[in-house]
Design an enzyme around this catalytic site. Structure first.
Site, PDB file in Angstrom:
ATOM      1  N   PRO A   2      49.579 -20.822  68.985  1.00 43.19           N
ATOM      2  CA  PRO A   2      48.125 -20.677  68.920  1.00 43.19           C
ATOM      3  C   PRO A   2      47.656 -19.382  69.551  1.00 43.19           C
ATOM      4  CG  PRO A   2      48.770 -22.656  70.145  1.00 43.19           C
ATOM      5  CD  PRO A   2      49.990 -21.857  69.920  1.00 43.19           C
ATOM      6  N   GLU A   3      46.944 -18.588  68.780  1.00 38.36           N
ATOM      7  CA  GLU A   3      46.292 -17.380  69.270  1.00 38.36           C
ATOM      8  C   GLU A   3      44.782 -17.614  69.128  1.00 38.36           C
ATOM      9  OE1 GLU A   3      48.087 -13.854  67.491  1.00 38.36           O
ATOM     10  OE2 GLU A   3      49.967 -14.905  67.221  1.00 38.36           O
TER      11      GLU A   3
END
Length: 273
Positions: A2-3
């Site tokens: 997850p960014e």
DNA sequence: CATTACCTGCAA
DNA sequence: TTGCAGGTAATG
């Protein structure tokens, strides 16, 4: 993985489920290291009966603001998932935290690699986080002039510079490769070697790849899901990341994979100079 | 500045 | 069985 776009998608789904709800009680904490309190009992006591005011995001962090001026800061690291499900749903072996809500549902933290962290902090803890991090790339304080100055000050290559959360906050390995592809800049270029036109192209490319991914509800390669367990769709729109050997969609040259600063890096060796 | 620790699942 | 995936903190 997850960014920023994935965390923003999780934030939006969590907001729907959590704002106005109350944490009734901690139901289980199977891996106590996930929380920053010294014991599960202290954590349970700290969150019990707290009402959730807001669910915010800063870079890759989720900020769940409680009604006692404390904030639960959550980082998903690589494989964390924040899920809201009916309490009678069976949990699996990777569910490490379960919090009962006041509507018959539960907030569950699922994380096969146990890298994710929950930390309960007061206002100074949130201030500290904000000071440590560079500007939000989709926020007003991310300006071309400031970005340009920050690049000039870096002694390293452009790819690791984009991953440095004190330069700008929220870009990770996938979107660093995507932004460099879109801006036609080689990841091994020295950060300070970019000319003004290249800096401007990269500045716009970062915002474009992040905005597009948010529109596609994030990139699901393996583990990333929103609070409803739904996958994103941005993996079908990647141009560089994970496309080793496949043709560049600008020039047809096979995408190359190299290692930069210990991280796998994908690029078009012809378009990106 | 670079390297390692934190963890586990999965592919080679 | 080894090594890789990847974000961040800690360490060299």
């Amino acid at each position: 993985m997850p960014e920023l776009p994935e965390v923003e998608t999780v934030r939006r789904s969590l907001e729907q489920e959590l704002v106005g709800r109350r944490f009734v009680a901690l139901r289980s904490l199977g891996w106590p290291k996930i929380v920053n309190t010294h014991s599960p009992e202290l954590f349970a006591e700290a969150i019990a009966q707290r009402q959730i005011q807001q669910v915010l995001r800063r870079a890759k962090y989720l900020l769940i603001e409680l009604d006692n001026h404390e904030t639960l800061i959550v980082h998903l690291r690589m494989t964390g998932q924040m899920l809201v499900v009916a309490a009678d749903q069976p949990a699996d072996k990777h569910t490490h935290v379960v919090v009962e809500l006041d509507n018959g549902r539960e907030l569950r933290f699922h994380d096969p690699r146990k890298f994710g962290r929950w930390s309960l902090v007061d206002r100074s803890g949130v201030d500290e986080l904000n000071q440590r991090l560079g500007p939000e790339p989709l926020g007003d304080d991310f300006t071309l002039a400031d970005f340009s100055q920050r690049l000039q000050r870096k002694a390293t290559k452009i790819k690791p510079t984009l991953l440095d959360q004190s330069v700008l906050a929220g870009v990770g390995n996938i979107y660093a490769d995507e932004a460099l592809w879109l801006a036609k800049i080689h990841p091994l270029r020295a950060a300070k070697s970019l000319n003004p036109a290249e800096v401007a192209a990269l500045f716009e490319a970062i915002k474009t790849v992040l905005r597009n991914s948010i529109e596609h509800r994030g990139t699901t390669l393996v583990n990333y899901r929103d609070a409803y367990g739904a996958s994103g769709e941005n993996q079908y729109h990647l141009e560089a990341y994970g496309r080793t050997g496949e043709p560049c969609r600008r020039c047809g040259t096979p995408i190359e994979r190299i290692v930069v600063g210990q991280r796998s890096t994908h690029l078009c060796p012809v378009c990106q100079v």
